[in-house]
Scaffold this motif. Structure first.
Motif, PDB file in Angstrom:
ATOM      1  N   MET A   1     -14.931 -32.256  -7.037  1.00 37.70           N
ATOM      2  CA  MET A   1     -16.068 -33.177  -7.074  1.00 37.70           C
ATOM      3  C   MET A   1     -17.307 -32.577  -7.705  1.00 37.70           C
ATOM      4  SD  MET A   1     -14.731 -35.848  -5.849  1.00 37.70           S
ATOM      5  CE  MET A   1     -16.238 -36.840  -5.817  1.00 37.70           C
ATOM      6  N   GLY A   2     -17.374 -31.230  -7.769  1.00 33.53           N
ATOM      7  CA  GLY A   2     -18.555 -30.567  -8.319  1.00 33.53           C
ATOM      8  C   GLY A   2     -18.944 -31.045  -9.713  1.00 33.53           C
ATOM      9  N   PRO A   3     -18.007 -31.101 -10.674  1.00 33.68           N
ATOM     10  CA  PRO A   3     -18.362 -31.558 -12.017  1.00 33.68           C
ATOM     11  C   PRO A   3     -18.942 -32.979 -12.042  1.00 33.68           C
ATOM     12  CG  PRO A   3     -16.254 -30.460 -12.064  1.00 33.68           C
ATOM     13  CD  PRO A   3     -16.611 -30.606 -10.616  1.00 33.68           C
ATOM     14  N   ILE A   4     -18.433 -33.857 -11.179  1.00 31.42           N
ATOM     15  CA  ILE A   4     -18.931 -35.231 -11.140  1.00 31.42           C
ATOM     16  C   ILE A   4     -20.378 -35.267 -10.673  1.00 31.42           C
ATOM     17  CG2 ILE A   4     -18.636 -37.487 -10.047  1.00 31.42           C
ATOM     18  CD1 ILE A   4     -15.652 -36.867  -9.870  1.00 31.42           C
ATOM     19  N   PHE A   5     -20.676 -34.524  -9.612  1.00 33.96           N
ATOM     20  CA  PHE A   5     -22.054 -34.506  -9.113  1.00 33.96           C
ATOM     21  C   PHE A   5     -22.978 -33.740 -10.065  1.00 33.96           C
ATOM     22  CE2 PHE A   5     -19.790 -35.292  -5.042  1.00 33.96           C
ATOM     23  CZ  PHE A   5     -20.401 -36.503  -4.744  1.00 33.96           C
ATOM     24  N   ALA A   6     -22.430 -32.749 -10.770  1.00 34.93           N
ATOM     25  CA  ALA A   6     -23.226 -32.047 -11.780  1.00 34.93           C
ATOM     26  C   ALA A   6     -23.611 -32.996 -12.911  1.00 34.93           C
ATOM     27  CB  ALA A   6     -22.445 -30.850 -12.329  1.00 34.93           C
ATOM     28  N   PHE A   7     -22.665 -33.843 -13.319  1.00 36.41           N
ATOM     29  CA  PHE A   7     -22.958 -34.842 -14.352  1.00 36.41           C
ATOM     30  C   PHE A   7     -24.051 -35.790 -13.875  1.00 36.41           C
ATOM     31  CE2 PHE A   7     -22.447 -39.016 -16.236  1.00 36.41           C
ATOM     32  CZ  PHE A   7     -22.404 -38.721 -17.598  1.00 36.41           C
ATOM     33  N   PHE A   8     -23.943 -36.231 -12.633  1.00 41.52           N
ATOM     34  CA  PHE A   8     -24.940 -37.159 -12.093  1.00 41.52           C
ATOM     35  C   PHE A   8     -26.323 -36.522 -12.066  1.00 41.52           C
ATOM     36  CE2 PHE A   8     -27.359 -38.707  -8.396  1.00 41.52           C
ATOM     37  CZ  PHE A   8     -27.469 -40.053  -8.723  1.00 41.52           C
ATOM     38  N   ALA A   9     -26.403 -35.290 -11.546  1.00 45.48           N
ATOM     39  CA  ALA A   9     -27.698 -34.601 -11.460  1.00 45.48           C
ATOM     40  C   ALA A   9     -28.277 -34.359 -12.843  1.00 45.48           C
ATOM     41  CB  ALA A   9     -27.534 -33.279 -10.714  1.00 45.48           C
ATOM     42  N   GLY A  10     -27.427 -33.936 -13.780  1.00 44.28           N
ATOM     43  CA  GLY A  10     -27.898 -33.694 -15.134  1.00 44.28           C
ATOM     44  C   GLY A  10     -28.346 -34.957 -15.823  1.00 44.28           C
ATOM     45  N   TYR A  11     -27.611 -36.035 -15.601  1.00 47.59           N
ATOM     46  CA  TYR A  11     -28.006 -37.303 -16.212  1.00 47.59           C
ATOM     47  C   TYR A  11     -29.361 -37.768 -15.686  1.00 47.59           C
ATOM     48  CZ  TYR A  11     -28.369 -42.312 -16.907  1.00 47.59           C
ATOM     49  OH  TYR A  11     -28.841 -43.560 -17.226  1.00 47.59           O
TER      50      TYR A  11
ATOM     51  N   GLY B   1     -29.914 -38.393 -23.472  1.00 46.61           N
ATOM     52  CA  GLY B   1     -29.563 -37.488 -22.381  1.00 46.61           C
ATOM     53  C   GLY B   1     -28.140 -37.717 -21.897  1.00 46.61           C
ATOM     54  N   PHE B   2     -27.681 -38.963 -21.948  1.00 47.68           N
ATOM     55  CA  PHE B   2     -26.310 -39.274 -21.539  1.00 47.68           C
ATOM     56  C   PHE B   2     -25.300 -38.556 -22.424  1.00 47.68           C
ATOM     57  CE2 PHE B   2     -22.373 -41.606 -21.543  1.00 47.68           C
ATOM     58  CZ  PHE B   2     -22.209 -42.021 -20.226  1.00 47.68           C
ATOM     59  N   ILE B   3     -25.526 -38.577 -23.724  1.00 48.23           N
ATOM     60  CA  ILE B   3     -24.609 -37.920 -24.660  1.00 48.23           C
ATOM     61  C   ILE B   3     -24.616 -36.412 -24.440  1.00 48.23           C
ATOM     62  CG2 ILE B   3     -24.036 -37.535 -27.077  1.00 48.23           C
ATOM     63  CD1 ILE B   3     -23.653 -40.408 -26.289  1.00 48.23           C
ATOM     64  N   VAL B   4     -25.799 -35.850 -24.236  1.00 51.00           N
ATOM     65  CA  VAL B   4     -25.906 -34.410 -24.006  1.00 51.00           C
ATOM     66  C   VAL B   4     -25.169 -34.009 -22.737  1.00 51.00           C
ATOM     67  CG1 VAL B   4     -27.514 -32.531 -23.491  1.00 51.00           C
ATOM     68  CG2 VAL B   4     -28.065 -34.177 -25.291  1.00 51.00           C
ATOM     69  N   MET B   5     -25.319 -34.803 -21.670  1.00 57.42           N
ATOM     70  CA  MET B   5     -24.632 -34.476 -20.424  1.00 57.42           C
ATOM     71  C   MET B   5     -23.120 -34.647 -20.566  1.00 57.42           C
ATOM     72  SD  MET B   5     -26.229 -33.012 -18.169  1.00 57.42           S
ATOM     73  CE  MET B   5     -24.731 -32.966 -17.195  1.00 57.42           C
ATOM     74  N   THR B   6     -22.705 -35.577 -21.397  1.00 59.48           N
ATOM     75  CA  THR B   6     -21.274 -35.722 -21.662  1.00 59.48           C
ATOM     76  C   THR B   6     -20.736 -34.451 -22.319  1.00 59.48           C
ATOM     77  OG1 THR B   6     -21.464 -38.135 -21.912  1.00 59.48           O
ATOM     78  CG2 THR B   6     -19.528 -37.065 -22.890  1.00 59.48           C
ATOM     79  N   ALA B   7     -21.514 -33.928 -23.273  1.00 61.13           N
ATOM     80  CA  ALA B   7     -21.106 -32.692 -23.958  1.00 61.13           C
ATOM     81  C   ALA B   7     -21.039 -31.521 -22.983  1.00 61.13           C
ATOM     82  CB  ALA B   7     -22.087 -32.384 -25.088  1.00 61.13           C
ATOM     83  N   LEU B   8     -21.913 -31.485 -21.999  1.00 58.30           N
ATOM     84  CA  LEU B   8     -21.904 -30.418 -21.002  1.00 58.30           C
ATOM     85  C   LEU B   8     -20.816 -30.627 -19.956  1.00 58.30           C
ATOM     86  CD1 LEU B   8     -25.755 -30.021 -20.396  1.00 58.30           C
ATOM     87  CD2 LEU B   8     -24.260 -28.504 -21.718  1.00 58.30           C
ATOM     88  N   PHE B   9     -20.515 -31.880 -19.679  1.00 57.65           N
ATOM     89  CA  PHE B   9     -19.538 -32.200 -18.645  1.00 57.65           C
ATOM     90  C   PHE B   9     -18.136 -31.723 -19.024  1.00 57.65           C
ATOM     91  CE2 PHE B   9     -16.441 -35.260 -16.812  1.00 57.65           C
ATOM     92  CZ  PHE B   9     -16.663 -35.002 -15.465  1.00 57.65           C
ATOM     93  N   ILE B  10     -17.799 -31.806 -20.302  1.00 57.35           N
ATOM     94  CA  ILE B  10     -16.452 -31.432 -20.739  1.00 57.35           C
ATOM     95  C   ILE B  10     -16.121 -29.978 -20.395  1.00 57.35           C
ATOM     96  CG2 ILE B  10     -14.930 -31.165 -22.739  1.00 57.35           C
ATOM     97  CD1 ILE B  10     -16.358 -33.573 -23.990  1.00 57.35           C
ATOM     98  N   PRO B  11     -16.954 -28.996 -20.800  1.00 57.87           N
ATOM     99  CA  PRO B  11     -16.625 -27.607 -20.427  1.00 57.87           C
ATOM    100  C   PRO B  11     -16.742 -27.345 -18.931  1.00 57.87           C
ATOM    101  CG  PRO B  11     -18.752 -27.702 -21.540  1.00 57.87           C
ATOM    102  CD  PRO B  11     -18.120 -29.050 -21.700  1.00 57.87           C
ATOM    103  N   ILE B  12     -17.643 -28.062 -18.244  1.00 62.93           N
ATOM    104  CA  ILE B  12     -17.763 -27.881 -16.793  1.00 62.93           C
ATOM    105  C   ILE B  12     -16.473 -28.316 -16.106  1.00 62.93           C
ATOM    106  CG2 ILE B  12     -18.919 -28.719 -14.707  1.00 62.93           C
ATOM    107  CD1 ILE B  12     -21.510 -28.856 -16.314  1.00 62.93           C
ATOM    108  N   LEU B  13     -15.953 -29.486 -16.496  1.00 62.17           N
ATOM    109  CA  LEU B  13     -14.710 -29.963 -15.905  1.00 62.17           C
ATOM    110  C   LEU B  13     -13.541 -29.053 -16.273  1.00 62.17           C
ATOM    111  CD1 LEU B  13     -13.218 -32.148 -14.295  1.00 62.17           C
ATOM    112  CD2 LEU B  13     -12.838 -33.355 -16.458  1.00 62.17           C
ATOM    113  N   ALA B  14     -13.510 -28.606 -17.527  1.00 59.60           N
ATOM    114  CA  ALA B  14     -12.429 -27.708 -17.958  1.00 59.60           C
ATOM    115  C   ALA B  14     -12.457 -26.407 -17.158  1.00 59.60           C
ATOM    116  CB  ALA B  14     -12.556 -27.416 -19.454  1.00 59.60           C
TER     117      ALA B  14
END
Length: 207
Positions: free
Chosen positions: A19-29, A46-59
């Protein structure tokens, strides 16, 4: 990866990694939603930037989960693949709609897999959850049918929300609504699980 014996880790650690990556995406967004970033001459929200960050975080979280447990479920693998594909399209085309479609594709895929299993009289869900929820054949059939409908319902809900409501509403739905809906679904199946549990039968059998 699923053939490797699973190692046991603390439930809190497993939940944090999932669940960490999901909440990280929310906080970053929330922090970046009102900002516009210019990268290589192109403006990104900001949504696009957080999407770019979310991918490596989830990986990274998926990799750590695999290293700690020795295995990944089919759902975790497919989720990561779809995040990379739809997240990549979102960044490449600078269009947030692709990332919003991702949950729809995930739930349609899971619902379709369960539907195929029901048509073939094979319990794919029991292969994933059999050790956690030991049920008889009829119990798995009923649960899989309900989960198939549930996944299709989530796909419809996701499409309706991202197409008709604001990005803020969709992010909140994805972060909180989907996990709550999943929890509520399994809580609603407690009666079915109790009636069809094979553990109950084992306990009632004299030694």
């Amino acid at each position: 990866m699923s053939d490797t014996p699973e190692k046991h880790i603390k439930p809190a650690v497993k939940t944090a990694l999932e669940m960490g990556p999901i909440f990280a995406f929310f906080a970053g967004y929330i922090a970046l939603r009102d900002h516009v970033f210019t990268i290589a001459g192109t403006e990104y929200s900001g949504f696009i930037v957080m999407t770019a960050l979310f991918i490596p975080i989830l990986a990274a979280s998926t990799f750590v989960l695999w290293r700690l447990t020795g295995r990944l479920s089919a759902m975790q693998i497919m989720t990561l693949v779809l995040v990379v594909v739809f997240g990549g399209l979102t960044i490449w085309l600078n269009d947030e709609r692709f990332f919003k479609m991702k949950p729809t594709m995930i739930y349609l895929m899971f619902g379709g897999i369960l539907g195929v299993g029901l048509l073939r009289s094979k319990s794919y869900l029991s292969l994933v959850l059999g050790e956690v929820m030991p049920l008889d054949v009829e119990g798995w059939r009923k649960l899989e049918f309900r989960m198939m409908l549930f996944f299709f319902g989530l796909a419809i809900a996701n499409e309706a929300i991202w197409r008709t409501m604001t990005t803020d509403t969709w992010v909140k739905f994805k972060t909180f609504g989907l996990p709550i809906a999943m929890l509520a679904f399994f809580m609603a199946q407690s009666g079915l699980m109790a009636r069809h549990s094979t553990e109950v039968a084992d306990e009632d059998t004299p030694e």
